[in-house]
Design a protein around this motif. Structure first.
Motif, PDB file in Angstrom:
ATOM      1  N   ALA A 103       0.822  -1.205   0.000  1.00 44.95           N
ATOM      2  CA  ALA A 103       0.000   0.000   0.000  1.00 44.95           C
ATOM      3  C   ALA A 103       0.857   1.256   0.000  1.00 44.95           C
ATOM      4  O   ALA A 103       0.539   2.240  -0.686  1.00 44.95           O
ATOM      5  CB  ALA A 103      -0.930   0.003   1.210  1.00 44.95           C
ATOM      6  N   TYR A 104       1.955   1.214   0.750  1.00 44.80           N
ATOM      7  CA  TYR A 104       2.817   2.397   0.783  1.00 44.80           C
ATOM      8  C   TYR A 104       3.427   2.645  -0.594  1.00 44.80           C
ATOM      9  O   TYR A 104       3.451   3.783  -1.083  1.00 44.80           O
ATOM     10  CB  TYR A 104       3.921   2.256   1.834  1.00 44.80           C
ATOM     11  N   ALA A 105       3.915   1.594  -1.215  1.00 39.62           N
ATOM     12  CA  ALA A 105       4.524   1.746  -2.546  1.00 39.62           C
ATOM     13  C   ALA A 105       3.505   2.279  -3.552  1.00 39.62           C
ATOM     14  O   ALA A 105       3.832   3.114  -4.406  1.00 39.62           O
ATOM     15  CB  ALA A 105       5.092   0.408  -3.014  1.00 39.62           C
ATOM     16  N   ALA A 106       2.261   1.814  -3.450  1.00 40.69           N
ATOM     17  CA  ALA A 106       1.233   2.250  -4.401  1.00 40.69           C
ATOM     18  C   ALA A 106       0.918   3.733  -4.255  1.00 40.69           C
ATOM     19  O   ALA A 106       0.568   4.403  -5.228  1.00 40.69           O
ATOM     20  CB  ALA A 106      -0.035   1.421  -4.208  1.00 40.69           C
ATOM     21  N   GLY A 107       1.042   4.270  -3.041  1.00 40.40           N
ATOM     22  CA  GLY A 107       0.701   5.664  -2.815  1.00 40.40           C
ATOM     23  C   GLY A 107       1.879   6.604  -2.730  1.00 40.40           C
ATOM     24  O   GLY A 107       1.702   7.796  -2.464  1.00 40.40           O
ATOM     25  N   CYS A 108       3.092   6.094  -2.973  1.00 40.90           N
ATOM     26  CA  CYS A 108       4.301   6.895  -2.780  1.00 40.90           C
ATOM     27  C   CYS A 108       4.715   7.578  -4.085  1.00 40.90           C
ATOM     28  O   CYS A 108       5.117   6.912  -5.047  1.00 40.90           O
ATOM     29  CB  CYS A 108       5.438   6.023  -2.258  1.00 40.90           C
ATOM     30  N   SER A 109       4.634   8.891  -4.119  1.00 43.15           N
ATOM     31  CA  SER A 109       4.985   9.630  -5.335  1.00 43.15           C
ATOM     32  C   SER A 109       6.489   9.745  -5.523  1.00 43.15           C
ATOM     33  O   SER A 109       6.953  10.183  -6.570  1.00 43.15           O
ATOM     34  CB  SER A 109       4.366  11.029  -5.290  1.00 43.15           C
ATOM     35  N   THR A 110       7.264   9.339  -4.520  1.00 39.99           N
ATOM     36  CA  THR A 110       8.725   9.384  -4.644  1.00 39.99           C
ATOM     37  C   THR A 110       9.238   8.290  -5.579  1.00 39.99           C
ATOM     38  O   THR A 110      10.225   8.495  -6.297  1.00 39.99           O
ATOM     39  CB  THR A 110       9.373   9.237  -3.252  1.00 39.99           C
ATOM     40  N   LEU A 111       8.567   7.132  -5.575  1.00 38.58           N
ATOM     41  CA  LEU A 111       9.034   6.009  -6.374  1.00 38.58           C
ATOM     42  C   LEU A 111       8.919   6.323  -7.864  1.00 38.58           C
ATOM     43  O   LEU A 111       7.948   6.929  -8.322  1.00 38.58           O
ATOM     44  CB  LEU A 111       8.230   4.753  -6.043  1.00 38.58           C
ATOM     45  N   ASP A 137      12.069  -0.962   0.808  1.00 36.11           N
ATOM     46  CA  ASP A 137      12.391  -2.344   1.190  1.00 36.11           C
ATOM     47  C   ASP A 137      11.652  -2.768   2.460  1.00 36.11           C
ATOM     48  O   ASP A 137      10.847  -2.010   3.022  1.00 36.11           O
ATOM     49  CB  ASP A 137      13.905  -2.544   1.307  1.00 36.11           C
ATOM     50  N   GLY A 138      11.922  -3.985   2.902  1.00 35.44           N
ATOM     51  CA  GLY A 138      11.212  -4.547   4.044  1.00 35.44           C
ATOM     52  C   GLY A 138      11.458  -3.839   5.348  1.00 35.44           C
ATOM     53  O   GLY A 138      10.713  -4.029   6.316  1.00 35.44           O
ATOM     54  N   ASP A 139      12.491  -3.013   5.407  1.00 35.78           N
ATOM     55  CA  ASP A 139      12.779  -2.222   6.604  1.00 35.78           C
ATOM     56  C   ASP A 139      12.245  -0.792   6.488  1.00 35.78           C
ATOM     57  O   ASP A 139      12.524   0.042   7.350  1.00 35.78           O
ATOM     58  CB  ASP A 139      14.285  -2.182   6.864  1.00 35.78           C
ATOM     59  N   GLY A 140      11.506  -0.513   5.404  1.00 32.85           N
ATOM     60  CA  GLY A 140      10.956   0.820   5.233  1.00 32.85           C
ATOM     61  C   GLY A 140      11.930   1.812   4.635  1.00 32.85           C
ATOM     62  O   GLY A 140      11.636   3.012   4.562  1.00 32.85           O
ATOM     63  N   ARG A 141      13.080   1.334   4.193  1.00 31.15           N
ATOM     64  CA  ARG A 141      14.087   2.227   3.613  1.00 31.15           C
ATOM     65  C   ARG A 141      13.797   2.478   2.136  1.00 31.15           C
ATOM     66  O   ARG A 141      13.253   1.621   1.444  1.00 31.15           O
ATOM     67  CB  ARG A 141      15.486   1.626   3.765  1.00 31.15           C
ATOM     68  N   LEU A 142      14.172   3.671   1.684  1.00 32.29           N
ATOM     69  CA  LEU A 142      14.018   4.013   0.272  1.00 32.29           C
ATOM     70  C   LEU A 142      15.235   3.496  -0.479  1.00 32.29           C
ATOM     71  O   LEU A 142      16.387   3.775  -0.113  1.00 32.29           O
ATOM     72  CB  LEU A 142      13.916   5.526   0.114  1.00 32.29           C
ATOM     73  N   VAL A 143      15.002   2.727  -1.523  1.00 35.14           N
ATOM     74  CA  VAL A 143      16.093   2.124  -2.301  1.00 35.14           C
ATOM     75  C   VAL A 143      16.340   2.973  -3.539  1.00 35.14           C
ATOM     76  O   VAL A 143      15.427   3.207  -4.346  1.00 35.14           O
ATOM     77  CB  VAL A 143      15.748   0.681  -2.703  1.00 35.14           C
ATOM     78  N   LEU A 144      17.577   3.440  -3.676  1.00 32.63           N
ATOM     79  CA  LEU A 144      17.958   4.272  -4.808  1.00 32.63           C
ATOM     80  C   LEU A 144      18.866   3.498  -5.758  1.00 32.63           C
ATOM     81  O   LEU A 144      19.792   2.804  -5.314  1.00 32.63           O
ATOM     82  CB  LEU A 144      18.700   5.527  -4.339  1.00 32.63           C
ATOM     83  N   ALA A 145      18.600   3.635  -7.038  1.00 31.75           N
ATOM     84  CA  ALA A 145      19.513   3.122  -8.071  1.00 31.75           C
ATOM     85  C   ALA A 145      20.403   4.286  -8.487  1.00 31.75           C
ATOM     86  O   ALA A 145      19.948   5.215  -9.158  1.00 31.75           O
ATOM     87  CB  ALA A 145      18.735   2.577  -9.253  1.00 31.75           C
ATOM     88  N   THR A 146      21.659   4.244  -8.061  1.00 32.72           N
ATOM     89  CA  THR A 146      22.592   5.337  -8.326  1.00 32.72           C
ATOM     90  C   THR A 146      23.644   4.893  -9.329  1.00 32.72           C
ATOM     91  O   THR A 146      23.706   3.717  -9.721  1.00 32.72           O
ATOM     92  CB  THR A 146      23.294   5.794  -7.029  1.00 32.72           C
TER      93      THR A 146
END
Length: 296
Positions: free
Chosen positions: A239-247, A269-278
């Motif tokens: 649900a968070y991923a679906a509503g997150c405009s940052t992704l 991720d499973g710990d609530g961290r934002l994963v960045l592809a850098t």
């Protein structure tokens, strides 16, 4: 004539009536409910500070609401200010342990974001989104005052709310929520702020808005706790991923220690961290300030 009837008094705005505390308690504080008490105060410095200071004598589910906060706090020691009765400003006391492992408590502000966004969407008819980790965004049309910053007439994302979760001395968590409801363009504290009214809300009546938000928060918290805080099993991560405009956007993560990362936000991720592809590979971000970068 009471003091609130005096012309020019900041409490006399008829478009901003006071909350009905007794009606809120009747609707929300029930034997089977998560919410065990609900108090509304006229003004205070910070509902989070007040509730945290009283936590040792309170059970789970205490709710403290303020008509006005004079020292409201956000993440990174930022202040939160708004005119009296112009928003919903409240804190709740939660005790997720021992059922939920402490390492999963970091999901509480994200859970609150999902719950608040869902409650406001249903009750105000406003499409809300989440900026990682705990900002609530709305789209403010350009013709409602946004054009003073040179934004497009189609509108721009604005921050209308925020969430702050803090541990208490006795091992509980206080989660504070602030949402701008009826702020007008000339009352915005900063150009990047917004409100439900500026976003075209169907209602700015704070009583049904607060009821909807607290009912949504209860539903999400109870399901998350029943799943032992597992974000996948409770559907919270999805649900968070679906509503997150940052992704899906290119962002800059401003990290502690005056460092930063720039990359595409690809997951939470499973710990609530934002994963960045850098450029240097995939990197999770657990804390920091996220800036949504406009496409070139």
């Amino acid at each position: 004539m009471t003091s609130s009837d005096v012309p020019g008094n900041r409490w006399s705005d008829l478009e901003r009536p006071p909350l009905n505390a007794s009606a809120l308690r009747r609707a929300l504080v029930r034997p089977e409910s998560l919410w065990t008490s609900l108090d509304v105060v006229t003004t205070t410095g910070s509902t989070n500070s007040d509730l945290a200071g009283r936590a040792a004598g309170l059970g789970e589910g205490a709710v403290l609401v303020a008509e006005e906060q004079t020292a409201g706090r956000g993440r990174l020691d930022r202040t939160w200010s708004a005119p009296a009765r112009s928003g919903i400003f409240f804190s709740v006391l939660l005790r997720p342990g021992p059922r939920v492992p402490a390492e999963r408590w970091g999901w509480l502000p994200l859970l609150t974001g999902v719950a608040v966004a869902a409650g406001l969407s249903r009750s105000a008819g406003v499409d809300t989104s989440l900026k990682w980790p705990n900002d609530l965004l709305v789209t403010v049309p350009g013709d409602s005052g946004a054009l003073r910053t040179g934004e497009a007439a189609s509108g721009a994302e604005r921050k209308a709310g925020g969430i702050l979760a803090e541990r208490t001395a006795d091992g509980a968590v206080v989660v504070g929520v602030g949402v701008n409801v009826s702020l007008r363009a000339e009352e915005l504290p900063v150009p990047t702020a917004g409100s439900l009214a500026l976003a075209g809300a169907a209602t700015t009546d704070r009583d049904p808005l607060l009821r909807a938000v607290l009912r949504s928060l209860e539903q999400w918290y109870v399901e998350w706790r029943a799943a032992d805080g597992d974000p996948a099993a409770s559907r919270l991560q999805e649900a968070y991923a679906a509503g997150c405009s940052t992704l899906g956007r290119t962002v800059r993560a401003e990290l502690p220690g005056d460092t930063s990362l720039t990359g595409e936000a690809v997951a939470v991720d499973g710990d609530g961290r934002l994963v960045l592809a850098t450029a240097d590979g995939v990197q999770p971000v657990g804390a920091g300030d996220i800036v949504h970068l406009r496409p070139v």
